[in-house]
Design a protein around this motif. Structure first.
Motif, PDB file in Angstrom:
ATOM      1  N   UNK A   1       0.859  -1.180   0.000  1.00 25.36           N
ATOM      2  CA  UNK A   1       0.000   0.000   0.000  1.00 25.36           C
ATOM      3  C   UNK A   1       0.891   1.224   0.000  1.00 25.36           C
ATOM      4  N   UNK A   2       0.491   2.220  -0.755  1.00 23.32           N
ATOM      5  CA  UNK A   2       1.277   3.448  -0.798  1.00 23.32           C
ATOM      6  C   UNK A   2       0.346   4.642  -0.838  1.00 23.32           C
ATOM      7  N   UNK A   3       0.607   5.615   0.011  1.00 19.16           N
ATOM      8  CA  UNK A   3      -0.198   6.847   0.006  1.00 19.16           C
ATOM      9  C   UNK A   3       0.742   8.000  -0.270  1.00 19.16           C
ATOM     10  N   UNK A   4       0.433   8.753  -1.323  1.00 16.16           N
ATOM     11  CA  UNK A   4       1.296   9.891  -1.648  1.00 16.16           C
ATOM     12  C   UNK A   4       1.184  10.976  -0.581  1.00 16.16           C
TER      13      UNK A   4
ATOM     14  N   UNK B   1      -1.481  13.457  -1.274  1.00 18.28           N
ATOM     15  CA  UNK B   1      -2.800  12.877  -1.022  1.00 18.28           C
ATOM     16  C   UNK B   1      -3.123  12.872   0.461  1.00 18.28           C
TER      17      UNK B   1
ATOM     18  N   UNK C   1      -7.282  -0.786   1.515  1.00 12.56           N
ATOM     19  CA  UNK C   1      -5.837  -0.991   1.498  1.00 12.56           C
ATOM     20  C   UNK C   1      -4.998  -0.068   2.360  1.00 12.56           C
ATOM     21  N   UNK C   2      -5.651   0.803   3.188  1.00 12.96           N
ATOM     22  CA  UNK C   2      -4.852   1.674   4.052  1.00 12.96           C
ATOM     23  C   UNK C   2      -4.173   0.845   5.147  1.00 12.96           C
ATOM     24  N   UNK C   3      -2.910   1.134   5.401  1.00 19.90           N
ATOM     25  CA  UNK C   3      -2.233   0.480   6.525  1.00 19.90           C
ATOM     26  C   UNK C   3      -2.565   1.242   7.804  1.00 19.90           C
TER      27      UNK C   3
END
Lengths: 393, 225
Positions: free
Chosen positions: A3-6, A9, A309-311
């Motif tokens: 999971x990847x969050x910019x 964002x 999908x958020x960690x």
């Protein structure tokens, strides 16, 4: 598969969280704004006020001593010998000595006014270097010199001039001292630490001796010393000026009054900053409180985010950023408000505006830090909600 | 057919008191291209099963393999990654974010994939067109009907091209006509190759699905037509 969050964002996510609860955001941010505004304004106002105080102190110097005859051990006034100034001048670190003597004369605007109406104004005989030693300034005209000290001329203290109703030297005013008209040749600027001179009119020793039989026995003596030796000089002065009765000599340091005011100002400033800090602390608790409530309300949102999908870290950072932005908004508002209060206050009091820019930047950083600390617990709590429980009906 | 999802001997016990055994030794295999209905009365453990299948929760006992990976070996972070790439969830209450458009809601399904905003939006529009909402892109959730909202939620589950879509009572809040439409949509998506598992207590609705399994007291049994 990660999971990847910019970063962008996550910031937008925080902003959206705040924007969707406008009233709550404004109310909570106001708490921080008040605390920050209070601190910025207190710092700004005291810095502005102190700038002027320090300038005055700097200007007047702290190395000036005032010597006066005190009441002797037997309760009676005791004169200081005429040679006192000369003796004092021989103390090695002493740089300048000047003196004044109170005359018995009274001053009036003209001869039609009763002799009893002195308006509390003293007639002082003074040495020619008085304004030099005191670093006093003239508002109008000039001080007495070798020539004018021989004849009936007078320089007015600021308060004395006002009481006599004299504001300028055009046309040249005269005042009536005992039975003689004196020509006014100068008016002194206000002298913060010499209120006695402000309330006096100053004439030369020669004319005072001639008309009022004034001796050179000083009622006040002003001594400038090398700054490092000021305490030593103060210690030896009594025995020097009056060897017979050293106890009857009072030595004071006029700048002490300003120093005391500075200390009082600082104490008050610290107290107000402390109050501001308490306000910030309360605001921080309010933010933590609001964020805890927010986490409870947004269980479902947290569940959905975990499902897509958020960690735990993503949930944590979302609430942390929201909390920091909430406090940050308050910080910016408070900074602007505090700066405005400072400028307004300084303008109304004619003070130099001294809002320290580092202080402003620091206040916003402080707000962000408060937001981070306040948001930490709610954010961790949000991240620990088990996803399956959060999406349960 | 390769199994997308393989559960063997899966049990889930919620600690009491008294402890509740929601799942009791469930074995089930979902193959790529399956369209499965899980039926059963409420309280039978259907939701718990779905959460296990979607890696939202871990079993007390037994193994779950998603795409050949045993989830017991994965950290919480890895599980999140797995969910973001391989699984799409649809919930009974839609769980849409109010105040942002249908497109933004669907794009949210890609938020944790590290994609740029324009790419997320582009894919969201494609997904909305797939569920027949090409004309509702900029509508807010409160401007949409219940059926349309659930289509937005389904688009959000589809947008990341998951290996499997898990729907928990997707028609629970919809009238029977709209429910039919949603079931029809699932069949159409399945025909395009999407693997779908739907939980429902609506036996009538489930009858449209090619494969049905029934849950009863934490155990699972195939329903033979």
């Amino acid at each position: 598969m990660r999971s990847r969050l910019r970063v962008l964002d996550s910031v937008l996510l925080g902003l959206r969280g705040l924007a969707s609860r406008t009233a709550r955001t404004i109310l909570t941010a106001t708490g921080i704004a008040i605390g920050i505004a209070a601190i910025v304004a207190v710092l700004g106002i005291s810095a502005s006020g102190r700038a002027d105080l320090l300038a005055t102190l700097d200007n007047l110097g702290t190395n000036l001593l005032r010597v006066e005859p005190g009441s002797g051990i037997f309760g009676t006034g005791s004169d200081v010998p005429e040679e006192a100034a000369a003796m004092t001048g021989r103390i090695r670190p002493v740089e300048q000595v000047t003196q004044t003597t109170r005359t018995e004369a009274s001053v009036r605007r003209n001869d039609l006014i009763s002799e009893l109406e002195t308006k509390g104004i003293t007639v002082l005989a003074a040495d020619l270097d008085l304004i030099d030693v005191l670093r006093a300034e003239l508002a109008e005209g000039r001080f007495i010199d070798a020539a004018t000290s021989q004849v009936p001329t007078v320089v007015l203290g600021d308060v004395a001039a006002k009481r006599l109703g004299i504001v300028n030297l055009d046309p040249v005013p005269r005042v009536y001292v005992n039975d003689t008209y004196f020509t006014v040749i100068g008016i002194l600027e206000p002298m913060e630490i010499h209120p006695d001179i402000e309330r006096s009119v100053v004439i030369g020793y020669p004319v005072a001796a001639e008309l009022f039989e004034t001796t050179r026995s000083p009622t006040s003596m002003y001594v400038r010393s090398a700054p490092d030796f000021i305490n030593d000089v103060a210690e030896v002065i009594p025995a020097t000026v009056n060897p017979e009765q050293p106890d009857a000599v009072q030595v004071s340091r006029p700048s002490d009054a300003l120093e005391a005011r500075k200390a009082a100002d600082e104490a008050l400033t610290n107290l107000l900053i402390g109050l501001g800090a308490v306000a910030l602390l309360v605001a921080g608790v309010a933010i933590a409180n609001i964020m805890v409530i927010s986490v409870l309300e947004r269980r479902m949102e947290i569940g959905v985010r975990r499902a897509i999908g958020a960690t735990r870290g993503h949930i944590r950072i979302q609430f942390l950023i929201e909390s920091m932005m909430l406090a940050g908004i308050g910080g910016v508002l408070g900074m602007v408000l505090g700066a405005a209060i400072t400028v307004g206050y300084a303008a109304s009091r004619n003070l130099t505006v001294a809002v320290p820019p580092q202080g402003l930047a620091l206040s916003v950083l402080a707000a962000l830090a408060i937001g981070a600390v306040a948001g930490l617990y709610p954010a961790i709590r949000a991240s620990r909600i088990p996803p399956a429980e959060a999406v349960r009906k | 057919m390769t199994a997308v999802l393989e559960l063997s001997g899966v049990s889930k016990v919620y600690p009491g008191p008294p402890p509740v055994r929601a799942l009791d030794g469930v074995d089930v295999s979902i193959a790529a291209g399956d369209l499965v209905a899980i039926i059963g009365p409420s309280g039978a453990g259907k939701s718990t099963l779905l959460h296990m299948m979607g890696a939202l929760d871990r079993p007390t006992d037994g193994t779950i393999e998603i795409d050949g990976v045993d989830i017991a070996t994965l950290s919480d972070r890895r599980l999140s990654g797995l969910r973001s790439h391989r699984i799409g969830f649809v919930f009974q209450d839609f769980f849409l974010i109010e105040g942002i458009t249908a497109t933004a809601n669907v794009a949210e399904g890609l938020l944790y994939r590290g994609l740029g905003r324009t790419e997320r939006k582009r894919r969201a529009i494609v997904a909305l067109e797939r569920v027949g909402l090409g004309a509702r892109l900029d509508h807010l959730p409160n401007q949409l009907s219940g059926g349309e909202r659930q289509r937005v939620a389904i688009a959000r589950a589809l947008v990341g091209d998951p290996a499997i879509v898990l729907a928990d009572e997707p028609t629970g809040n919809l009238d029977s006509h709209t429910s039919e439409e949603i079931a029809e949509l699932f069949r159409g998506l399945n025909a395009d190759g999407t693997t779908i598992v739907v939980i429902t207590h609506d036996v009538e609705l489930a009858s449209h699905f090619p494969r049905r399994v029934e849950m009863r007291d934490g155990r699972l049994a195939e329903v033979v037509a």
